[in-house]
Design a protein around this motif. Structure first.
Motif, PDB file in Angstrom:
ATOM      1  N   ALA A 289     -28.090  44.311  11.993  1.00 44.89           N
ATOM      2  CA  ALA A 289     -29.116  44.751  11.052  1.00 44.89           C
ATOM      3  C   ALA A 289     -30.502  44.267  11.452  1.00 44.89           C
ATOM      4  CB  ALA A 289     -28.775  44.243   9.640  1.00 44.89           C
ATOM      5  N   ASP A 290     -30.569  43.187  12.241  1.00 46.50           N
ATOM      6  CA  ASP A 290     -31.859  42.634  12.630  1.00 46.50           C
ATOM      7  C   ASP A 290     -32.440  43.314  13.864  1.00 46.50           C
ATOM      8  OD1 ASP A 290     -32.318  40.796  10.627  1.00 46.50           O
ATOM      9  OD2 ASP A 290     -31.135  39.237  11.584  1.00 46.50           O
ATOM     10  N   ARG A 291     -31.655  44.152  14.541  1.00 45.90           N
ATOM     11  CA  ARG A 291     -32.155  44.786  15.753  1.00 45.90           C
ATOM     12  C   ARG A 291     -33.306  45.735  15.422  1.00 45.90           C
ATOM     13  NH1 ARG A 291     -26.514  46.202  19.003  1.00 45.90           N
ATOM     14  NH2 ARG A 291     -25.828  44.038  19.272  1.00 45.90           N
ATOM     15  N   GLY A 292     -34.413  45.534  16.079  1.00 40.65           N
ATOM     16  CA  GLY A 292     -35.564  46.391  15.866  1.00 40.65           C
ATOM     17  C   GLY A 292     -36.387  46.035  14.647  1.00 40.65           C
ATOM     18  N   ALA A 293     -35.965  45.012  13.883  1.00 39.83           N
ATOM     19  CA  ALA A 293     -36.728  44.623  12.699  1.00 39.83           C
ATOM     20  C   ALA A 293     -38.042  43.965  13.121  1.00 39.83           C
ATOM     21  CB  ALA A 293     -35.915  43.660  11.828  1.00 39.83           C
TER      22      ALA A 293
ATOM     23  N   PHE B  88     -41.499  17.105  24.440  1.00 37.07           N
ATOM     24  CA  PHE B  88     -41.316  17.634  23.084  1.00 37.07           C
ATOM     25  C   PHE B  88     -39.864  17.489  22.639  1.00 37.07           C
ATOM     26  CE2 PHE B  88     -44.855  20.009  24.903  1.00 37.07           C
ATOM     27  CZ  PHE B  88     -45.816  19.925  23.895  1.00 37.07           C
ATOM     28  N   ASP B  89     -39.698  17.136  21.368  1.00 39.10           N
ATOM     29  CA  ASP B  89     -38.407  17.244  20.701  1.00 39.10           C
ATOM     30  C   ASP B  89     -38.342  18.638  20.093  1.00 39.10           C
ATOM     31  OD1 ASP B  89     -37.430  14.598  21.126  1.00 39.10           O
ATOM     32  OD2 ASP B  89     -38.842  13.887  19.609  1.00 39.10           O
ATOM     33  N   THR B  90     -37.367  19.426  20.528  1.00 40.30           N
ATOM     34  CA  THR B  90     -37.268  20.824  20.096  1.00 40.30           C
ATOM     35  C   THR B  90     -36.043  21.016  19.207  1.00 40.30           C
ATOM     36  OG1 THR B  90     -38.366  21.611  22.093  1.00 40.30           O
ATOM     37  CG2 THR B  90     -37.087  23.221  20.852  1.00 40.30           C
ATOM     38  N   THR B  91     -36.274  21.594  18.059  1.00 42.20           N
ATOM     39  CA  THR B  91     -35.215  21.855  17.089  1.00 42.20           C
ATOM     40  C   THR B  91     -35.089  23.353  16.867  1.00 42.20           C
ATOM     41  OG1 THR B  91     -35.695  19.762  15.953  1.00 42.20           O
ATOM     42  CG2 THR B  91     -34.393  21.385  14.750  1.00 42.20           C
ATOM     43  N   SER B  92     -33.849  23.850  16.869  1.00 41.72           N
ATOM     44  CA  SER B  92     -33.585  25.276  16.629  1.00 41.72           C
ATOM     45  C   SER B  92     -33.134  25.464  15.185  1.00 41.72           C
ATOM     46  CB  SER B  92     -32.510  25.797  17.581  1.00 41.72           C
ATOM     47  OG  SER B  92     -32.951  25.713  18.924  1.00 41.72           O
ATOM     48  N   LEU B  93     -33.788  26.366  14.479  1.00 40.72           N
ATOM     49  CA  LEU B  93     -33.500  26.612  13.070  1.00 40.72           C
ATOM     50  C   LEU B  93     -33.142  28.077  12.854  1.00 40.72           C
ATOM     51  CD1 LEU B  93     -36.626  24.732  11.619  1.00 40.72           C
ATOM     52  CD2 LEU B  93     -34.311  23.806  11.894  1.00 40.72           C
ATOM     53  N   ALA B  94     -32.131  28.317  12.044  1.00 41.69           N
ATOM     54  CA  ALA B  94     -31.749  29.687  11.709  1.00 41.69           C
ATOM     55  C   ALA B  94     -32.699  30.239  10.655  1.00 41.69           C
ATOM     56  CB  ALA B  94     -30.314  29.730  11.194  1.00 41.69           C
ATOM     57  N   VAL B  95     -33.043  31.506  10.794  1.00 45.16           N
ATOM     58  CA  VAL B  95     -33.863  32.190   9.798  1.00 45.16           C
ATOM     59  C   VAL B  95     -32.909  32.819   8.788  1.00 45.16           C
ATOM     60  CG1 VAL B  95     -35.614  33.971   9.407  1.00 45.16           C
ATOM     61  CG2 VAL B  95     -35.652  32.612  11.528  1.00 45.16           C
ATOM     62  N   VAL B  96     -32.931  32.314   7.567  1.00 43.51           N
ATOM     63  CA  VAL B  96     -31.891  32.660   6.599  1.00 43.51           C
ATOM     64  C   VAL B  96     -31.827  34.159   6.329  1.00 43.51           C
ATOM     65  CG1 VAL B  96     -31.119  32.340   4.219  1.00 43.51           C
ATOM     66  CG2 VAL B  96     -31.992  30.396   5.512  1.00 43.51           C
ATOM     67  N   ASP B  97     -32.972  34.809   6.148  1.00 42.58           N
ATOM     68  CA  ASP B  97     -32.937  36.226   5.799  1.00 42.58           C
ATOM     69  C   ASP B  97     -32.832  37.134   7.021  1.00 42.58           C
ATOM     70  OD1 ASP B  97     -35.448  35.432   6.543  1.00 42.58           O
ATOM     71  OD2 ASP B  97     -36.527  36.697   5.122  1.00 42.58           O
ATOM     72  N   HIS B  98     -32.775  36.543   8.210  1.00 41.14           N
ATOM     73  CA  HIS B  98     -32.526  37.300   9.443  1.00 41.14           C
ATOM     74  C   HIS B  98     -31.524  36.494  10.270  1.00 41.14           C
ATOM     75  CE1 HIS B  98     -35.610  40.418   8.974  1.00 41.14           C
ATOM     76  NE2 HIS B  98     -36.363  39.477   8.436  1.00 41.14           N
ATOM     77  N   PRO B  99     -30.219  36.633  10.009  1.00 38.33           N
ATOM     78  CA  PRO B  99     -29.210  35.776  10.633  1.00 38.33           C
ATOM     79  C   PRO B  99     -29.199  35.796  12.157  1.00 38.33           C
ATOM     80  CG  PRO B  99     -28.265  37.036   8.822  1.00 38.33           C
ATOM     81  CD  PRO B  99     -29.626  37.588   9.059  1.00 38.33           C
TER      82      PRO B  99
END
Length: 286
Positions: free
Chosen positions: A118-122, A253-264
């Protein structure tokens, strides 16, 4: 305490939790059934009804399950429930994606993975772009699960060497001389980068976009091909990025990866200056 006594306590707690879950399932199904009118699901009825919403037998027909079975499910009885039946009931009740996942959990099943297609092309939302821009002078990158670049802030472009021609983090990592030169320990971190990508691919091994990225890199990068053939897997996590900037010098740098809740399918990578390295001071002077 004897092991038999402990086992009885654990069993009792587990049974109590299951009863509580089934009671919530009963309430959830009943309330969701009551909010639908027959016309909402294409049913034609005659006469007035004493209670609002669909009847149990109507939900059973729409879901193609037995009336008795659906009645037991809504009553919270201890019965076996399959994912296929939960899907059918969810469709019959016109549940949203969040409600469908909730139904799975209440039925004692693992909720299905979100439909990442669903996120493709959004389009990247203005709020996310504002977050990326507001993160400067620290680097921020927004990518999808295939590691395709969706947006980078000015700091990430300048510090990590991303240019307008770069469309995928992994492809850039192995094919861009500018990006490679920016990394202080490129050869040392390359195996971990490939292993992290392999872990992501494992969630959808038949995904054609993953295959496209792997095939492209196998064709143009012997280093990637050699690392990919190792079949190493490493769950992505907190990482330290060490880069060399032509004006600011060495930056960490300390790099943290976070999920975008409304775009899984989207991942936000935020980098902070590593304490004790002088990176924060050099960022503001470059």
């Amino acid at each position: 305490m004897h092991s038999d006594q402990l086992r009885l306590i654990v069993t009792s707690e587990t049974s109590a939790a299951a009863r509580h879950r089934r009671a919530q399932l009963s309430d959830f199904l009943r309330i969701r059934r009551a909010r639908l009118a027959p016309a909402d699901v294409g049913l034609v009825t005659a006469g007035r009804r004493r209670t609002p919403g669909l009847r149990r037998e109507e939900v059973a027909v729409l879901a193609a399950v037995g009336v008795s079975w659906y009645t037991w499910l809504e009553q919270g009885r201890d019965i076996n429930v399959s994912a296929e039946v939960v899907d059918a009931v969810g469709k019959a009740l016109r549940l949203s994606t969040a409600e469908r996942a909730h139904l799975y959990a209440l039925a004692g099943l693992r909720p299905p993975c979100a439909d990442l297609r669903a996120d493709r092309g959004a389009a990247v939302t203005p709020e996310l772009r504002q977050l990326l821009d507001g993160w400067s002078p620290r680097p921020a990158v927004l990518r999808d699960r295939h590691w395709n670049l969706l947006a980078v802030n000015d700091a990430a472009a300048a510090i990590y060497g991303y240019g307008p021609e770069d469309h995928n983090c992994l492809v850039t990592f192995f094919t861009s001389a500018r990006h490679r030169d920016a990394h202080l320990h490129w050869a040392a971190v390359a195996p971990a980068v490939v292993a992290a990508f392999r872990a992501d691919v494992a969630h959808a091994p038949d995904d054609p976009e993953y295959r496209r990225v792997v095939d492209e890199l196998n064709a143009v990068s012997p280093e990637f091909a050699e690392l990919w053939a190792r079949h190493d897997v490493q769950v992505p996590g907190q990482m330290v990025k060490a880069v060399r900037h032509p004006e600011a010098g060495e930056l960490f740098f300390d790099t943290t990866s976070l999920a975008v809740v409304d775009h899984p399918a989207w991942i936000l990578e935020l980098s902070n200056p590593r304490p004790g390295t002088g990176t924060a001071e050099r960022l503001h002077t470059r």
